[in-house]
Design an enzyme around this catalytic site. Structure first.
Site, PDB file in Angstrom:
ATOM      1  N   SER A  42       2.758 -21.415  -2.180  1.00 46.89           N
ATOM      2  CA  SER A  42       2.015 -20.224  -1.546  1.00 46.89           C
ATOM      3  C   SER A  42       3.191 -19.280  -1.324  1.00 46.89           C
ATOM      4  O   SER A  42       4.213 -19.697  -1.262  1.00 46.89           O
ATOM      5  CB  SER A  42       1.374 -20.817  -0.023  1.00 46.89           C
ATOM      6  OG  SER A  42       0.447 -21.572  -0.307  1.00 46.89           O
TER       7      SER A  42
HETATM    8  N1  SAH Z   1       1.619 -26.533   0.230  1.00 43.73           N
HETATM    9  C1  SAH Z   1       2.014 -26.478  -1.038  1.00 43.73           C
HETATM   10  C2  SAH Z   1       0.871 -25.683  -2.085  1.00 43.73           C
HETATM   11  C3  SAH Z   1       0.166 -26.782  -2.538  1.00 43.73           C
HETATM   12  S1  SAH Z   1      -0.935 -26.058  -3.591  1.00 43.73           S
HETATM   13  C4  SAH Z   1       3.499 -26.057  -1.289  1.00 43.73           C
HETATM   14  O1  SAH Z   1       4.093 -25.637  -0.054  1.00 43.73           O
HETATM   15  O2  SAH Z   1       4.100 -26.168  -2.202  1.00 43.73           O
HETATM   16  C5  SAH Z   1      -2.118 -27.431  -3.260  1.00 43.73           C
HETATM   17  C6  SAH Z   1      -2.093 -28.764  -3.767  1.00 43.73           C
HETATM   18  O3  SAH Z   1      -3.254 -29.435  -3.067  1.00 43.73           O
HETATM   19  C7  SAH Z   1      -1.923 -29.113  -4.939  1.00 43.73           C
HETATM   20  O4  SAH Z   1      -0.549 -29.675  -4.983  1.00 43.73           O
HETATM   21  C8  SAH Z   1      -3.288 -29.733  -5.454  1.00 43.73           C
HETATM   22  O5  SAH Z   1      -2.555 -31.018  -6.203  1.00 43.73           O
HETATM   23  C9  SAH Z   1      -3.447 -30.422  -4.065  1.00 43.73           C
HETATM   24  N2  SAH Z   1      -4.622 -31.137  -3.960  1.00 43.73           N
HETATM   25  C10 SAH Z   1      -5.852 -30.551  -4.512  1.00 43.73           C
HETATM   26  N3  SAH Z   1      -7.204 -31.332  -4.248  1.00 43.73           N
HETATM   27  C11 SAH Z   1      -6.471 -32.205  -3.189  1.00 43.73           C
HETATM   28  C12 SAH Z   1      -6.985 -33.543  -2.726  1.00 43.73           C
HETATM   29  N4  SAH Z   1      -8.372 -33.560  -2.547  1.00 43.73           N
HETATM   30  N5  SAH Z   1      -6.260 -34.285  -1.948  1.00 43.73           N
HETATM   31  C13 SAH Z   1      -4.831 -33.977  -1.738  1.00 43.73           C
HETATM   32  N6  SAH Z   1      -4.290 -32.727  -2.535  1.00 43.73           N
HETATM   33  C14 SAH Z   1      -5.090 -32.206  -3.015  1.00 43.73           C
END
Ligand code: SAH
Length: 202
Positions: free
Chosen positions: A52
């Protein structure tokens, strides 16, 4: 980044600003994107996912109103950047990621810097961790189609839940507070997150 993007846009929580000064964001993005790690937008981290924008990380972290004593659940480990910020500001963090490669890379990064208060889980985070509940705070860094009942049930009394809720490409960042059996909700504004998949996701 802290002065121009965060303070100027109204992030005043000094603990959040200090944590974002300490955590080296460039170590959480792919090597070829390191030069733009501190820019005012999200960046790809592989597997179609993104880290993000710094302002959104700050806004969500501030909305959690952390004092240092909390046990937090994070859904969507991704690069582990938000996880590291949480580890700086809370007592204990549990973080769930559905993509194994992303979780393992994040685990490597955080272990290297010695965060001992984080535990990583691989799987569907939208169902939470019932065995570890209740959590003082729950944060999700991907979007939900609606408020996730299974997760809100794992929130402690006076707990706070922060997550994007809405459509697949555009959501509202919500801060939901639990008071006994009731919840109150604040809308922190529009945002664009990747969708969460899974039982309470898309
Ligand atoms: N906070 C992270 C941003 C992650 S983007 C950072 O700082 O880099 C959102 C993430 O959620 C992705 O990596 C995706 O794979 C994960 N995601 C999507 N659905 C999910 C689920 N049901 N359970 C766990 N993670 C999930």
């Amino acid at each position: 980044m802290v002065e121009r993007q965060l303070r100027r846009r109204g992030i005043t929580d000094s603990r959040v600003l200090a944590a974002m000064t300490r955590v080296p964001r460039h170590r959480f993005v792919p090597p070829e994107r390191q030069w733009e790690a501190y820019a005012d937008y999200p960046l790809p981290i592989g597997a179609g996912q993104t880290i993000s924008q710094p302002y959104i990380v700050a806004l969500m972290t501030a909305a959690l109103e952390l004092t240092g004593t909390e046990k937090i659940l994070e859904i969507g480990t991704g690069s582990g950047y938000q996880t590291a910020i949480l580890a700086e500001l809370a007592r204990e963090v549990r973080t769930i990621e559905r993509i194994t490669a992303l979780s393992l890379a994040a685990q490597d990064r955080l272990r290297t810097w010695g965060y001992a208060n984080v535990r990583f889980f691989i799987g569907d985070g939208t169902v939470g961790l019932p065995d570890e509940a209740p959590f003082d705070r729950i944060i999700a860094t991907g979007g939900f189609p609606r408020l996730p009942a299974l997760l809100l049930a794992q929130l402690a009394d006076s707990g706070i839940f922060v997550a994007p809720v809405g459509g697949r490409t555009f959501q509202h960042l919500l801060q939901v507070r639990k008071h006994g059996d009731t919840f109150t909700q604040a809308d922190l504004g529009g945002c664009r997150f990747v969708p969460l998949t899974g039982k309470e996701g898309w």
